[in-house]
Scaffold this active site. Structure first.
Site, PDB file in Angstrom:
ATOM      1  N   ASN A  60       0.842  -1.197   0.000  1.00 29.13           N
ATOM      2  CA  ASN A  60       0.000   0.000   0.000  1.00 29.13           C
ATOM      3  C   ASN A  60       0.877   1.248   0.000  1.00 29.13           C
ATOM      4  O   ASN A  60       1.969   1.273   0.584  1.00 29.13           O
ATOM      5  CB  ASN A  60      -1.015   0.000   1.143  1.00 29.13           C
ATOM      6  CG  ASN A  60      -0.419  -0.199   2.519  1.00 29.13           C
ATOM      7  OD1 ASN A  60       0.584  -0.890   2.674  1.00 29.13           O
ATOM      8  ND2 ASN A  60      -1.025   0.386   3.522  1.00 29.13           N
ATOM      9  N   GLU A  62       0.350   5.274   0.606  1.00 29.56           N
ATOM     10  CA  GLU A  62      -0.579   6.326   1.029  1.00 29.56           C
ATOM     11  C   GLU A  62      -0.096   7.699   0.556  1.00 29.56           C
ATOM     12  O   GLU A  62       1.002   7.828  -0.001  1.00 29.56           O
ATOM     13  CB  GLU A  62      -0.747   6.276   2.551  1.00 29.56           C
ATOM     14  CG  GLU A  62      -1.361   4.944   2.979  1.00 29.56           C
ATOM     15  CD  GLU A  62      -1.628   4.828   4.471  1.00 29.56           C
ATOM     16  OE1 GLU A  62      -1.138   5.671   5.245  1.00 29.56           O
ATOM     17  OE2 GLU A  62      -2.329   3.866   4.850  1.00 29.56           O
ATOM     18  N   ASN A  63      -0.945   8.703   0.767  1.00 27.77           N
ATOM     19  CA  ASN A  63      -0.629  10.056   0.303  1.00 27.77           C
ATOM     20  C   ASN A  63      -1.265  11.065   1.243  1.00 27.77           C
ATOM     21  O   ASN A  63      -2.311  10.782   1.832  1.00 27.77           O
ATOM     22  CB  ASN A  63      -1.185  10.227  -1.123  1.00 27.77           C
ATOM     23  CG  ASN A  63      -0.675  11.486  -1.778  1.00 27.77           C
ATOM     24  OD1 ASN A  63      -1.208  12.566  -1.614  1.00 27.77           O
ATOM     25  ND2 ASN A  63       0.407  11.334  -2.531  1.00 27.77           N
ATOM     26  N   TYR A  66      -5.418  11.944   1.179  1.00 29.48           N
ATOM     27  CA  TYR A  66      -5.709  10.555   1.552  1.00 29.48           C
ATOM     28  C   TYR A  66      -6.327   9.709   0.439  1.00 29.48           C
ATOM     29  O   TYR A  66      -5.979   8.552   0.266  1.00 29.48           O
ATOM     30  CB  TYR A  66      -6.668  10.516   2.751  1.00 29.48           C
ATOM     31  CG  TYR A  66      -6.077  10.974   4.066  1.00 29.48           C
ATOM     32  CD1 TYR A  66      -4.751  11.400   4.186  1.00 29.48           C
ATOM     33  CD2 TYR A  66      -6.869  11.006   5.202  1.00 29.48           C
ATOM     34  CE1 TYR A  66      -4.237  11.828   5.388  1.00 29.48           C
ATOM     35  CE2 TYR A  66      -6.356  11.438   6.420  1.00 29.48           C
ATOM     36  CZ  TYR A  66      -5.042  11.856   6.506  1.00 29.48           C
ATOM     37  OH  TYR A  66      -4.542  12.274   7.704  1.00 29.48           O
ATOM     38  N   GLU A  73      -2.984  -4.642  -3.131  1.00 32.67           N
ATOM     39  CA  GLU A  73      -3.482  -5.543  -4.187  1.00 32.67           C
ATOM     40  C   GLU A  73      -3.448  -4.857  -5.549  1.00 32.67           C
ATOM     41  O   GLU A  73      -3.032  -5.442  -6.562  1.00 32.67           O
ATOM     42  CB  GLU A  73      -4.919  -5.986  -3.883  1.00 32.67           C
ATOM     43  CG  GLU A  73      -5.071  -6.785  -2.609  1.00 32.67           C
ATOM     44  CD  GLU A  73      -5.368  -5.926  -1.376  1.00 32.67           C
ATOM     45  OE1 GLU A  73      -4.805  -4.805  -1.273  1.00 32.67           O
ATOM     46  OE2 GLU A  73      -6.135  -6.384  -0.528  1.00 32.67           O
TER      47      GLU A  73
HETATM   48  N1  THU Z   1      -5.208  -1.589   2.498  1.00 32.19           N
HETATM   49  C1  THU Z   1      -4.609  -2.381   1.567  1.00 32.19           C
HETATM   50  O1  THU Z   1      -3.550  -2.067   1.032  1.00 32.19           O
HETATM   51  N2  THU Z   1      -5.212  -3.543   1.251  1.00 32.19           N
HETATM   52  C2  THU Z   1      -6.308  -4.039   1.890  1.00 32.19           C
HETATM   53  O2  THU Z   1      -6.728  -5.146   1.597  1.00 32.19           O
HETATM   54  C3  THU Z   1      -6.974  -3.255   2.927  1.00 32.19           C
HETATM   55  C4  THU Z   1      -6.459  -1.873   3.131  1.00 32.19           C
HETATM   56  C5  THU Z   1      -4.501  -0.356   2.891  1.00 32.19           C
HETATM   57  C6  THU Z   1      -5.112   0.931   2.485  1.00 32.19           C
HETATM   58  C7  THU Z   1      -4.515   1.884   3.505  1.00 32.19           C
HETATM   59  O3  THU Z   1      -3.229   2.276   3.063  1.00 32.19           O
HETATM   60  C8  THU Z   1      -4.358   1.035   4.735  1.00 32.19           C
HETATM   61  O4  THU Z   1      -4.424  -0.312   4.304  1.00 32.19           O
HETATM   62  C9  THU Z   1      -5.403   1.267   5.793  1.00 32.19           C
HETATM   63  O5  THU Z   1      -6.672   1.191   5.273  1.00 32.19           O
END
Ligand code: THU
Length: 151
Positions: A60, A62-63, A66, A73
Site C-alpha cells: 500500500n 498512502e498520500n 488521503y 493488491e
Molecule cells: N489496504 C490495503 O492495502 N489492502 C487491503 O486489503 C486493505 C487496506 C490499505 C489501504 C490503507 O493504506 C491502509 O491499508 C489502511 O486502510
C-alpha cells in the site's frame, strides 16, 4: 451453519499449501515491508501469481491527499498488467490484525474481478493460518460489462 463456521472450513495451514502458493505468500510478506503508510500505519503486502508462473508484488502507498493512496493488491496487479500480464491464478494478501484476516477492500475486489475469478489467499505475516477464498466469493454480483474479455 453460521457464517463463522463456514469461513472456518476455508482456513488452511501454510505448511500444507503447495510450494508455489507458499512462495507467493512469502513474497507478499516481503512486499509488506515496503508499505508507505505514514497515515494509517497499517502495512499491507500483496502478490499475484500469473498463469506463466511469474509473480509480481505490491504494497500500500498512502498520500497526504488521503483518497489518492493505493492498496497493496492494486499495486501488485498494476505492476503485472503494465508488464503485459493479464491472466492471473492467485493473489496473496498479508496484513496484521490480531483477530481478523485482512480481506481486500471493495475497490480492490472490483479491480481484481475484472481479470476473472482469481483465488485469494490471506494471512498474517507469521504465515500460519491462511484464509482461502476467491473473487466470486468476495464479490458476488460484480459490476461487469465484459464485452472485451475472452476469459
Ligand atoms: N489496504 C490495503 O492495502 N489492502 C487491503 O486489503 C486493505 C487496506 C490499505 C489501504 C490503507 O493504506 C491502509 O491499508 C489502511 O486502510
Amino acid at each position: 451453519m453460521s457464517a463463522k463456521n463456514s469461513s472456518a472450513k476455508r482456513v488452511a495451514k501454510f505448511k500444507n499449501l503447495d510450494s508455489k502458493t507458499q512462495e507467493l505468500l512469502r513474497e507478499a510478506v516481503e512486499a509488506r515491508n515496503f508499505a508507505y503508510c505514514p497515515y494509517s500505519k497499517f502495512q499491507v503486502g500483496a502478490s499475484v501469481l500469473c498463469d506463466d508462473g511469474t509473480i509480481y508484488r505490491g504494497c500500500n502507498i498512502e498520500n497526504s491527499a488521503y483518497t489518492v493512496g493505493i492498496c497493496a493488491e492494486r499495486t501488485a496487479l498494476a505492476k503485472a498488467i503494465s508488464e503485459g500480464k493479464q491472466r492471473f491464478k492467485t493473489v496473496a494478501v498479508i496484513g496484521y490484525q490480531e483477530k481478523f484476516f485482512t480481506t481486500p477492500c471493495g475497490a480492490c475486489r472490483q479491480f481484481m474481478s475484472e481479470f476473472g475469478n482469481i483465488s485469494v489467499y490471506i494471512a498474517k505475516p507469521e504465515l500460519d493460518d491462511v484464509l482461502v477464498t476467491d473473487l466470486e466469493e468476495l464479490l458476488p454480483h460484480q459490476f461487469q460489462t465484459m464485452s472485451n474479455h475472452t476469459f
